[in-house]
Design an enzyme around this catalytic site. Structure first.
Site, PDB file in Angstrom:
ATOM      1  N   GLU A 175     -14.649   5.672  -7.556  1.00 49.97           N
ATOM      2  CA  GLU A 175     -14.628   4.358  -7.547  1.00 49.97           C
ATOM      3  C   GLU A 175     -13.253   3.931  -6.043  1.00 49.97           C
ATOM      4  O   GLU A 175     -12.553   3.884  -5.993  1.00 49.97           O
ATOM      5  CB  GLU A 175     -14.868   3.323  -8.705  1.00 49.97           C
ATOM      6  N   SER A 176     -13.842   4.456  -4.985  1.00 57.23           N
ATOM      7  CA  SER A 176     -12.602   3.932  -3.978  1.00 57.23           C
ATOM      8  C   SER A 176     -11.858   5.167  -3.314  1.00 57.23           C
ATOM      9  O   SER A 176     -11.846   6.538  -3.811  1.00 57.23           O
ATOM     10  CB  SER A 176     -11.902   2.650  -3.651  1.00 57.23           C
ATOM     11  N   CYS A 188     -12.824  -0.330  -6.709  1.00 53.99           N
ATOM     12  CA  CYS A 188     -13.714  -0.778  -6.899  1.00 53.99           C
ATOM     13  C   CYS A 188     -14.545  -1.433  -8.086  1.00 53.99           C
ATOM     14  O   CYS A 188     -14.334  -0.290  -9.140  1.00 53.99           O
ATOM     15  CB  CYS A 188     -14.898  -0.731  -5.672  1.00 53.99           C
ATOM     16  N   SER A 194     -17.645   6.564   0.821  1.00 56.87           N
ATOM     17  CA  SER A 194     -15.962   6.277   0.709  1.00 56.87           C
ATOM     18  C   SER A 194     -15.249   7.438   1.696  1.00 56.87           C
ATOM     19  O   SER A 194     -15.924   8.357   1.795  1.00 56.87           O
ATOM     20  CB  SER A 194     -15.334   6.792  -0.349  1.00 56.87           C
ATOM     21  N   HIS A 215     -15.516   2.084   2.730  1.00 55.71           N
ATOM     22  CA  HIS A 215     -15.263   1.829   1.399  1.00 55.71           C
ATOM     23  C   HIS A 215     -16.854   1.420   1.695  1.00 55.71           C
ATOM     24  O   HIS A 215     -17.143   0.376   2.468  1.00 55.71           O
ATOM     25  CB  HIS A 215     -15.168   1.654   0.516  1.00 55.71           C
TER      26      HIS A 215
END
Lengths: 329, 329
Positions: free
Chosen positions: A68-69, A83, A228, A242
């Site tokens: 996540e990012s 995120c 990403s 992203h």
């Protein structure tokens, strides 16, 4: 039926450290966040509910592409951006301890925590369910924090928590973030695996490799969709993108710390690349030396109305928040 | 034991009207808010939990000193400011109806609703228990409203709801508000009946009669303490001061619509008159024609640190918010 949803909007944390042991701030080799062992960094990321997908180093920067990012670790500061329903703030206390134990960084020089208003705050986990809770959490860890809301609280807004104080860190540091929503669905197709075979292909098709031609790019294409990338530039400069491409909640973020004078051109490139229906720009840096009036006239883009424009004069620098909406075609 | 408390911080509402019946905005004698019968105005004030203490007229302005603050009625707009636990927003819908029925004003040209963060929000009545509730209430009455928060949400902040659109009303309109807290207790003694016999005496002792020597002043000294005044100046200009002098929750507000170029001098006069520990200034007006950088350098006052300084560029004008704190002596 509850439809599929993903909260693209990232929580973004940047912490700068210094040490009380030297008056002149001559750092020793021990004073370096990159000394923190990799497995302990991963333990912290577990608390946030993130995994490391890619890792690389340059002379100045450790870069991580996360599930996540992204994360970037520099000598005296780090940037962590996560995120979805991640619990980023759970990383703060452990990182403060690691910075003290492994780098002798016993002073927090500056903190920035920011995010856009969530589309679905009720899906977040504590303390991220409201900005009020996030601020209470941060206030329990830091002294002298200031919480700001930029933009329109009843429409689109952006939250910031920072220590509003004079810092040791170089005043020439700056950041640009462009947060885009309601994106061009043709352009978003690039970031679905059914249309694009690899991350490298997505990077090329979208033109991301052209933004900074000298960048070293670390990219990832998710299954079935999502993208990403972290880009490393000389002298500790970076950029990161992203992408949440699904039409119902499309979201793209772009962030960089390259020098301020490039921002107008970069924003133009980025919005023509993704063609958002709406976007916000947040710019830290500049400080009183730059003319606010100049800012006001510069940051205008054809095809877009600037709906909101706010300037916050902080101790060491200015923050400029602008919200743009595409003209009806 | 729960101690005595009074919420000095006012809710402040300003609504501007126009009419759809004329393209050129040539108002008829019927298009005048001062045509609304006095008894109907008082009925609306009952909904807010306010009473009229004094009433006067000039060629341009009807002025009311209220049991909780003040009202000014002009041809095409009014200003209603109420403190304590009053329910100001209950006045909005009835006033819109009266403006339509008695003045043929069928279009709301502009709305401003603002207030400082309450010391004790839990004592307020709906919809004033939170800014979120107030915004929802206003959003149910108006289209295209924008809600902003200026200052630090975790310390001191100021809320604004406005229609961010181009207006018919003259762009040369402007407002200065100075909101003061932690006041000099020697100066506050003036506003207790045990120290001062009449409103006129309080006005004179404090020097309020010297701010605008040509003003017609309507003042009121409350029992046992507290003070309100409305001042009328030529050409529709006004100023108004409200004082809650009790040491535990002292609060003074000053507001005027005189031209912008006087604001720096006025703020100097007002803060030396009341000697607050902290104060905020909010300035509407100026617009792009005035240099933001000039603003930034001008609004500095010796003895005070400017802790916050924010600029919101709205469609027709700028809003400048600044928060000042006295240097430790």
């Amino acid at each position: 039926m509850t439809g599929h949803f993903f909260e693209g909007a990232e929580k973004l944390l940047e912490i700068w450290f210094t040490t009380s042991t030297s008056d002149t701030i001559k750092y020793t080799s021990r004073n370096d966040l990159r000394n923190i062992p990799r497995d302990l960094i991963e333990e912290v990321l577990n608390l946030v509910n993130c995994k490391v997908l890619q890792y690389a180093q340059s002379a100045t920067t450790d870069t991580y592409v996360l599930s996540e990012s992204s994360m970037f670790i520099f000598r005296t500061h780090f940037v962590l951006k996560t995120c979805g329903e991640t619990t980023l703030l759970h990383a703060v206390q452990p990182i403060l301890e690691l910075a003290r134990d492994y780098c002798d960084f016993d002073i927090v020089d500056q903190v920035f925590y920011s995010r856009r208003k969530f589309l679905r705050p009720e899906l977040q986990k504590e303390p991220h369910t409201s900005f009020e809770h996030e601020v209470a959490y941060l206030d329990s860890l830091f002294e002298g924090g200031s919480a700001y809301v930029l933009g329109r609280t009843n429409i689109d807004c952006w939250y910031l928590y920072t220590l509003n104080k004079a810092c040791v860190r170089t005043k020439s540091d700056q950041t640009l973030e462009v947060i885009m929503t309601n994106l061009d669905q043709e352009k978003m197709k690039i970031f679905f695996q059914e249309h694009t075979k690899s991350a490298a292909e997505a990077t090329k098709k979208a033109g991301i490799d052209k933004i900074f031609p000298n960048a070293k790019i670390f990219d990832y294409l998710f299954n079935p969709c999502g993208y990403s990338m972290n880009g490393l530039l000389p002298d500790g400069y970076y950029f990161t993108i992203h992408i949440t491409p699904e039409p119902d909640f499309s979201y793209v973020s772009f962030e960089t710390n390259v020098p301020y004078h490039q921002y107008n051109d970069i924003v133009r490139k980025v919005i023509s690349m993704f063609n958002p229906g709406k976007f916000t720009t947040t710019i830290f840096g500049g400080s009183a030396s730059n003319s606010l009036d100049k800012h006001r006239k510069i940051f205008l883009y054809s095809d877009y109305a600037r709906i909101d424009h706010q300037i916050v004069c902080l101790v060491d620098y200015d923050l400029i928040y602008s919200y743009y909406k595409k003209h009806p075609s």
